[in-house]
Design an enzyme around this catalytic site. Structure first.
Site, PDB file in Angstrom:
ATOM      1  CB  SER A   7       7.903  -3.257  -7.878  1.00 58.19           C
ATOM      2  OG  SER A   7       7.777  -4.202  -6.827  1.00 58.19           O
ATOM      3  CG  HIS A  32      10.049   0.155  -5.992  1.00 59.59           C
ATOM      4  ND1 HIS A  32      10.108   1.376  -5.361  1.00 59.59           N
ATOM      5  CD2 HIS A  32       9.060  -0.543  -5.374  1.00 59.59           C
ATOM      6  CE1 HIS A  32       9.177   1.427  -4.420  1.00 59.59           C
ATOM      7  NE2 HIS A  32       8.525   0.273  -4.402  1.00 59.59           N
ATOM      8  CG  ASP A  34       7.803  -3.117  -3.182  1.00 60.97           C
ATOM      9  OD1 ASP A  34       7.683  -1.967  -2.722  1.00 60.97           O
ATOM     10  OD2 ASP A  34       7.537  -3.417  -4.362  1.00 60.97           O
ATOM     11  CG  MET A  36       6.125  -6.046   1.832  1.00 57.81           C
ATOM     12  SD  MET A  36       4.821  -6.838   0.888  1.00 57.81           S
ATOM     13  CE  MET A  36       4.739  -5.727  -0.515  1.00 57.81           C
ATOM     14  CG  HIS A  65       8.231   0.995  -0.605  1.00 61.25           C
ATOM     15  ND1 HIS A  65       7.111   0.672  -1.341  1.00 61.25           N
ATOM     16  CD2 HIS A  65       7.770   1.634   0.510  1.00 61.25           C
ATOM     17  CE1 HIS A  65       6.033   1.088  -0.706  1.00 61.25           C
ATOM     18  NE2 HIS A  65       6.401   1.667   0.422  1.00 61.25           N
ATOM     19  CG  MET A  67       5.662  -1.172   2.463  1.00 68.68           C
ATOM     20  SD  MET A  67       5.017  -2.033   1.033  1.00 68.68           S
ATOM     21  CE  MET A  67       6.552  -2.379   0.179  1.00 68.68           C
ATOM     22  CG  MET A 136       2.019   3.707  -0.486  1.00 67.65           C
ATOM     23  SD  MET A 136       3.084   2.662  -1.512  1.00 67.65           S
ATOM     24  CE  MET A 136       1.986   1.345  -2.029  1.00 67.65           C
ATOM     25  N   GLY A 143       1.294  -6.747  -4.875  1.00 68.66           N
ATOM     26  CA  GLY A 143       1.333  -6.260  -6.250  1.00 68.66           C
ATOM     27  C   GLY A 143      -0.009  -6.539  -6.916  1.00 68.66           C
ATOM     28  N   GLY A 144      -0.183  -5.969  -8.094  1.00 70.15           N
ATOM     29  CA  GLY A 144      -1.347  -6.303  -8.919  1.00 70.15           C
ATOM     30  C   GLY A 144      -2.684  -5.756  -8.463  1.00 70.15           C
ATOM     31  CG  ASP A 174       4.734   1.455  -5.035  1.00 67.56           C
ATOM     32  OD1 ASP A 174       4.328   0.601  -5.835  1.00 67.56           O
ATOM     33  OD2 ASP A 174       5.482   1.197  -4.058  1.00 67.56           O
ATOM     34  N   GLY A 175       1.763   1.590  -7.241  1.00 65.81           N
ATOM     35  CA  GLY A 175       0.566   0.773  -7.132  1.00 65.81           C
ATOM     36  C   GLY A 175      -0.424   1.009  -8.259  1.00 65.81           C
ATOM     37  CB  SER A 197       1.524  -6.654 -12.329  1.00 63.84           C
ATOM     38  OG  SER A 197       0.938  -5.580 -11.675  1.00 63.84           O
TER      39      SER A 197
HETATM   40  C1  DX5 Z   1       2.867  -2.650  -2.943  1.00 63.48           C
HETATM   41  C2  DX5 Z   1       4.279  -2.372  -3.394  1.00 63.48           C
HETATM   42  C3  DX5 Z   1       4.397  -2.084  -4.835  1.00 63.48           C
HETATM   43  C4  DX5 Z   1       3.929  -3.173  -5.751  1.00 63.48           C
HETATM   44  C5  DX5 Z   1       3.426  -2.533  -7.011  1.00 63.48           C
HETATM   45  O1  DX5 Z   1       2.838  -2.750  -1.573  1.00 63.48           O
HETATM   46  O2  DX5 Z   1       4.817  -1.263  -2.694  1.00 63.48           O
HETATM   47  O3  DX5 Z   1       5.691  -1.636  -5.175  1.00 63.48           O
HETATM   48  O4  DX5 Z   1       4.895  -4.130  -6.037  1.00 63.48           O
HETATM   49  O5  DX5 Z   1       2.836  -3.495  -7.790  1.00 63.48           O
HETATM   50  P1  DX5 Z   1       1.928  -3.159  -9.047  1.00 63.48           P
HETATM   51  O6  DX5 Z   1       2.707  -2.279  -9.971  1.00 63.48           O
HETATM   52  O7  DX5 Z   1       1.649  -4.518  -9.624  1.00 63.48           O
HETATM   53  O8  DX5 Z   1       0.680  -2.487  -8.535  1.00 63.48           O
HETATM   54 ZN    ZN Z   2       6.764  -0.290  -3.395  1.00 60.61          ZN
END
Ligand code: DX5
Ligand code: ZN
Length: 216
Positions: A7, A32, A34, A36, A65, A67, A136, A143-144, A174-175, A197
């Site tokens: 990501s 990937h 993201d 938002m 993705h 969101m 999810m 992230g993280g 994811d996550g 991360s």
């Molecule tokens: C969260 C995102 C993820 C995120 C994952 O809303 O959809 O793709 O970047 O991050 P990690 O791998 O750090 O949990």
């Molecule tokens: Zn994602």
């Protein structure tokens, strides 16, 4: 076949182009992306112009993705920007069946994402028509975060439904995915692993991807 989908939310945006090239060079399978909107999730990331600007830097498929609320408004724009897979959230769209068909009408792959609290059963009837389902394993937006354990059960349930209704279905998670849990999550039935991360940690992309693949 296991796929690693870094990501870029965790990339270094001041050198995003370099990071993208490094993903391809070091064996990532998908990029990937993201997106938002600050409405569906409490965070704003980046949008269409950024995706366009990195499209020509790699041959890797773009796994977008979304969101965002009412994603059908922007599908065509994301297709034009270079998306190969578009994932929309079940919770963000009142007419998810129509949106899935709309995405597929552009000749690209379509997927639905489920927030942690949304049951797998909600999309049972869509499964034959989907290329991928994204489970999810954190609440979307950042992230993280830490992997939410009850989501493991959902991966297993989805695997059973996939075996029954769509043997080609990809199961993406994811996550909170990292080298300490990726093997276990693969055993539940996931085969596409988003990692932010864990891939970009300390800027050591090559080593981090290698560690994630580990003994998978
Ligand atoms: C969260 C995102 C993820 C995120 C994952 O809303 O959809 O793709 O970047 O991050 P990690 O791998 O750090 O949990
Ligand atoms: Zn994602």
């Amino acid at each position: 076949m296991i796929k690693i989908a870094p990501s870029i939310l965790s990339a270094d945006f001041s050198k995003l182009g370099e990071d993208i090239k490094s993903l391809e060079k070091n064996g990532a399978d998908l990029v990937h992306i993201d997106v938002m909107d600050g409405m569906f999730v409490p965070n704003i990331s980046f949008g269409i112009p950024i995706i366009k600007s990195i499209r020509n830097l790699t041959k890797l498929p773009f796994d977008v993705h979304l969101m965002i609320e009412e994603p059908s408004r922007y599908i065509e724009d994301f297709v034009k920007a270079g998306a190969d897979i578009i994932t929309v959230h079940y919770e963000a769209d009142r007419h998810i069946d129509r949106t899935i068909n709309y995405i597929k009408s552009f000749g690209i792959k379509a997927a639905v994402a489920l927030n942690p609290a949304t049951p797998v059963e909600s999309i049972k009837y869509l499964i034959p028509n989907l290329d991928m389902v994204l489970i999810m394993t954190v609440n979307p937006g950042f992230g993280g975060q830490k992997y939410i354990h009850y989501c493991s059960e959902k991966i297993k349930e989805l695997k059973v439904l996939g075996n029954k209704f769509n043997k080609e279905l990809m199961i993406e998670v994811d996550g909170g995915i990292g080298k300490d849990n990726i093997k276990e999550v693969a055993e539940y039935g996931a085969n596409v692993f988003v990692a932010g991360s864990a891939v970009f940690k300390d800027g050591m992309i090559a080593q981090n991807i290698k560690e994630l693949r580990g003994d998978l």
